[in-house]
Design a protein around this motif. Structure first.
Motif, PDB file in Angstrom:
ATOM      1  N   GLU A  25      58.561  63.752  49.664  1.00  0.00           N
ATOM      2  CA  GLU A  25      58.768  64.837  49.187  1.00  0.00           C
ATOM      3  C   GLU A  25      58.779  64.905  47.471  1.00  0.00           C
ATOM      4  OE1 GLU A  25      59.285  67.765  50.522  1.00  0.00           O
ATOM      5  OE2 GLU A  25      59.654  67.524  52.654  1.00  0.00           O
ATOM      6  N   GLN A  26      57.708  65.405  46.806  1.00  0.00           N
ATOM      7  CA  GLN A  26      57.544  65.101  45.574  1.00  0.00           C
ATOM      8  C   GLN A  26      58.636  65.811  44.753  1.00  0.00           C
ATOM      9  OE1 GLN A  26      53.334  65.932  44.811  1.00  0.00           O
ATOM     10  NE2 GLN A  26      53.193  63.746  44.317  1.00  0.00           N
ATOM     11  N   VAL A  27      59.137  67.023  45.320  1.00  0.00           N
ATOM     12  CA  VAL A  27      60.214  67.587  44.629  1.00  0.00           C
ATOM     13  C   VAL A  27      61.409  66.803  44.372  1.00  0.00           C
ATOM     14  CG1 VAL A  27      61.514  68.971  46.099  1.00  0.00           C
ATOM     15  CG2 VAL A  27      60.420  70.271  44.241  1.00  0.00           C
ATOM     16  N   ILE A  28      61.438  65.832  45.364  1.00  0.00           N
ATOM     17  CA  ILE A  28      62.809  64.865  45.317  1.00  0.00           C
ATOM     18  C   ILE A  28      62.397  63.729  44.709  1.00  0.00           C
ATOM     19  CG2 ILE A  28      64.500  63.498  46.763  1.00  0.00           C
ATOM     20  CD1 ILE A  28      64.437  65.655  48.937  1.00  0.00           C
ATOM     21  N   CYS A  29      61.551  63.029  45.205  1.00  0.00           N
ATOM     22  CA  CYS A  29      60.983  61.879  44.618  1.00  0.00           C
ATOM     23  C   CYS A  29      60.843  61.712  43.369  1.00  0.00           C
ATOM     24  CB  CYS A  29      59.856  61.248  45.409  1.00  0.00           C
ATOM     25  SG  CYS A  29      59.956  61.043  47.226  1.00  0.00           S
ATOM     26  N   ASP A  30      59.988  62.414  42.643  1.00  0.00           N
ATOM     27  CA  ASP A  30      59.683  62.573  41.091  1.00  0.00           C
ATOM     28  C   ASP A  30      60.883  63.139  40.265  1.00  0.00           C
ATOM     29  OD1 ASP A  30      57.383  61.377  41.538  1.00  0.00           O
ATOM     30  OD2 ASP A  30      56.281  63.245  41.999  1.00  0.00           O
ATOM     31  N   HIS A  31      61.823  63.630  40.784  1.00  0.00           N
ATOM     32  CA  HIS A  31      62.847  64.309  40.104  1.00  0.00           C
ATOM     33  C   HIS A  31      64.285  63.734  40.167  1.00  0.00           C
ATOM     34  CE1 HIS A  31      59.928  67.139  38.675  1.00  0.00           C
ATOM     35  NE2 HIS A  31      59.691  67.313  39.917  1.00  0.00           N
TER      36      HIS A  31
END
Length: 363
Positions: free
Chosen positions: A196-202
């Motif tokens: 989940e990029q909204v989690i993984c990248d932030h």
């Protein structure tokens, strides 16, 4: 959703979709007297499963929360998710491993099963901590869970690799480490699921995660629903969709090996995995003999330098096949250190059971 839309477009179905206008979720429990033709639903509770079984229209389940589904189901291969997670953490030279999962949730049980089985092959016994799932609970349970998680992380022998059942739970691990003053990834390497990029990248550090093949899961779910709408009986057994790969980020970037030369070799190898380097070049770079390097890799990682390098190249090829669907296979072979398409295809099929071209068809 993309997989569902793709299937409908390829078959000229002209489906229209009903979704919740304001809220982010819509349960089958909310579909009383709904005049639709079919439902794609995440059945996460016994109540939802019972309601779905009583509905007069076809329902296809897209969740693996429950052990048994009252309707046809499209879901990820959760045992394979656990195996891939274990293999990724093993490449970091770790000797201690742990799993952060959910109590009485089927996909958590199966991810633990794959994780545990793969680590057992290398002689490791991971620790386990299970939390209560959050389907509908209220009150101060979050605070209690967070306190319990911190206490568990503090009790673990370190450095340790923690595989969390989802990216949401992995984020909790990173938060707990920060609050407890435990550095990640140096002391706790953290790996989630779902990418989940909204989690993984932030989050800090950015989170490594096992990427599922969500598009194929949706495609197969739509296919199952289409069969039901045509009056065809779908297969009785669930047909799990294999996950894609681990998307590696900073949360698993550290190597837990004591020898500086071996750590330098691993870092150099991953920095240059796209180049056609040899084991001899790797040994020369860190000023050791090939024999020393062979023994050091076997002791720390359970495989030879060549096997480690080959696996990293194949994982990179997998990612490029996924992220760059228009890239020619011969270009991917060049960019992953293989001398030819034939060499890449043979190694890819041995490792994953399909050719690069057939793998793309599964995406």
């Amino acid at each position: 959703m993309q997989g569902v839309f793709r299937y409908a477009a390829e078959h000229n179905l002209g489906w229209s979709y009903t979704i919740a206008p304001e809220s982010l979720t819509l349960s089958v429990l909310d579909l009383v007297d709904w005049p639709g033709d079919g439902v794609l639903a995440a059945l996460n509770t016994a109540e939802e499963a019972e309601h779905a079984a009583a509905m007069s229209i076809p329902v296809v389940n897209i969740s693996s929360t429950l052990a048994e589904s009252p309707s046809p189901r499209s879901m990820v291969d959760n045992v394979a998710v656990g195996r891939i997670a274990a293999e990724h953490l093993l490449t970091r030279g770790l000797q201690q491993f742990a799993f952060y999962g959910l109590r009485d949730v089927e996909y958590s049980k199966r991810r633990w099963m794959g994780f545990h089985q793969r680590l057992a092959q290398n002689g490791f016994e991971p620790q386990k901590h299970l939390a209560t799932p959050t389907f509908g609970f209220i009150g101060k349970v979050w605070i209690k869970q967070h306190e319990e998680l911190i206490a568990w992380l503090e009790s673990l022998e370190k450095p340790v690799g923690v595989f969390a059942v989802s990216d949401y739970r992995a984020r909790h691990v990173l938060d707990a480490c920060e609050q407890a003053g435990i550095p990640s990834p140096q002391q706790v390497a953290v790996l989630g699921v779902d990418n989940e990029q909204v989690i993984c990248d932030h989050v800090v550090p950015r989170l490594s995660s096992v990427a599922r093949n969500d598009t194929l899961e949706g495609y197969r779910a739509a296919e199952l629903l289409h069969r039901c709408l045509r009056g065809e009986a779908p297969a009785d057994a669930d047909e799990p969709v294999p996950p894609l790969e681990v998307v590696s980020r900073e949360s698993t970037a550290a190597f837990a090996v004591a020898d500086t030369r071996l750590r330098q070799a691993l870092e150099y190898l991953l920095d240059n995995v796209t180049d056609p380097i040899t084991v001899e070049e790797l040994a020369e770079h860190v000023d050791v003999s090939r024999r020393w390097l062979e023994y050091a890799f076997r002791d720390a990682l359970g495989e030879t330098p060549y096997q480690y390098l080959q696996r990293q190249r194949l994982l990179l090829a997998k990612r490029l096949l996924t992220e760059e669907p228009d890239a020619k296979v011969y270009r991917i072979a060049q960019r992953t250190g293989f001398s030819s398409v034939k060499q890449l295809s043979a190694a890819f099929q041995r490792a994953f059971g399909v050719t690069p071209g057939d793998y793309r068809k599964l995406l």
